[in-house]
Write a protein that holds these residues in place. Sequence first.
Motif, short mmCIF file in Angstrom:
data_model
loop_
_atom_site.label_atom_id
_atom_site.label_comp_id
_atom_site.label_asym_id
_atom_site.label_seq_id
_atom_site.Cartn_x
_atom_site.Cartn_y
_atom_site.Cartn_z
N VAL A 13 2.86 -10.48 18.86
CA VAL A 13 3.11 -10.36 17.60
C VAL A 13 2.31 -9.26 17.31
N PHE A 14 2.95 -8.42 16.45
CA PHE A 14 3.53 -7.14 17.00
C PHE A 14 3.00 -7.22 15.08
N LEU A 15 1.70 -6.15 15.45
CA LEU A 15 0.70 -5.92 13.48
C LEU A 15 1.00 -5.26 13.30
N LEU A 16 1.68 -4.64 12.04
CA LEU A 16 1.33 -2.98 11.82
C LEU A 16 1.10 -3.11 10.12
N ASP A 17 -0.13 -2.39 9.76
CA ASP A 17 -0.65 -2.37 8.59
C ASP A 17 0.58 -1.44 7.53
N SER A 18 1.04 -2.57 6.88
CA SER A 18 1.72 -2.16 6.06
C SER A 18 1.04 -1.15 4.51
N GLN A 19 -0.04 -0.67 4.53
CA GLN A 19 -1.06 -0.26 3.45
C GLN A 19 -0.10 1.96 3.92
N MET A 76 -0.71 -7.17 3.48
CA MET A 76 0.13 -6.79 1.94
C MET A 76 -0.23 -7.48 0.38
N ASP A 77 -2.00 -8.25 1.11
CA ASP A 77 -2.11 -8.07 -0.20
C ASP A 77 -3.29 -7.10 -0.83
N LEU A 78 -3.69 -6.25 -0.23
CA LEU A 78 -4.23 -4.89 -0.50
C LEU A 78 -3.31 -3.91 -1.21
N LEU A 79 -1.86 -4.35 -0.99
CA LEU A 79 -1.40 -3.05 -1.74
C LEU A 79 -1.76 -3.12 -3.34
N GLU A 132 2.85 -1.13 -7.43
CA GLU A 132 4.21 -0.13 -7.09
C GLU A 132 4.40 0.25 -6.09
N ASP A 133 3.80 -0.18 -4.66
CA ASP A 133 3.52 -0.57 -3.38
C ASP A 133 3.94 -1.40 -3.02
N ARG A 134 3.53 -2.12 -3.20
CA ARG A 134 4.02 -3.62 -2.65
C ARG A 134 5.45 -4.06 -2.61
N GLU A 135 5.61 -2.95 -4.37
CA GLU A 135 7.46 -3.96 -4.35
C GLU A 135 8.10 -2.24 -3.78
N LEU A 146 2.94 -10.22 5.37
CA LEU A 146 2.06 -11.50 5.63
C LEU A 146 1.17 -10.59 4.40
N ASP A 147 0.68 -11.93 3.91
CA ASP A 147 -0.17 -12.08 2.70
C ASP A 147 -1.67 -12.93 3.09
N LEU A 148 -2.19 -12.87 3.16
CA LEU A 148 -3.74 -13.47 3.43
C LEU A 148 -4.06 -14.40 2.16
N GLN A 149 -3.53 -14.00 0.56
CA GLN A 149 -4.03 -15.11 -0.42
C GLN A 149 -3.33 -15.86 -0.39
N ASP A 150 -1.65 -15.54 0.03
CA ASP A 150 -0.50 -17.00 0.09
C ASP A 150 -0.69 -17.42 1.10
N GLU A 151 -0.64 -18.96 1.20
CA GLU A 151 -0.90 -19.78 2.05
C GLU A 151 0.45 -19.79 2.62
#
Length: 207
Positions: free
Chosen positions: A67-73, A106-109, A112-115, A163-168
């Motif tokens: 599982v390769f994790l990359l920071d969306s920010q 993703m939940d920290l974006l 406008e950045d998320r879009e 991945l959004d940790l606020q979204d189950e």
Amino acid sequence: MGPNGSLVFCMEYIANNIEELENAIDAAEDDYYLFDCPGQIELYSHMNVMRTIVDALKSWDFNICAVFLLDSQFMVDVDKYMAGALTALSTLMVLECPAVCVLTKMDLLKAEDRERVEHMLSSEMSTLLNENPPSAFSSAYRNLSEKIASVMDSYSMVSFQPLDLQDEESISDLLLNIDNSIQYGEDADVKDKFPEEVDPDEDTGEW
């Protein structure tokens, strides 16, 4: 040695004494192990320690998924997106095992950045390059970037799952993809959620 040098030494020690890792893993049927691996790219780019560990786990009959994790920010810029995709690709080529690439936080974006990130995930790299004029720095490498984007698009080499940790549901979707890649639970007995109703007047032959 510094922190990176110490980390390299420790990982090389594990790779050279892999039987100690095997003894530490008391594996039973259907056990599910998570290995939180270091993120230093040198462990994957020009060293074979991680590949040695992955090959050892395979030889012990583990199904492996990287599982390769990359920071969306850091992915709101197309050049960084391409760099991240190439880093993921080079890492997965070294490991040679099923993999899932994930955009974290993703939940920290901002909205406008998320879009923008969601647009990047649904678009081809060549399209993204055409939509974004090159900067003063990247203009010198524009032709190379276009060639790389063309190859990545043609063969669909890397795709990222947000991945959004606020979204189950986001978490469940990721876990499902990982489970599918390692065929987890496929040997389990199928549970019938809708068993046939038994007629109480029917003679089943049971006493």
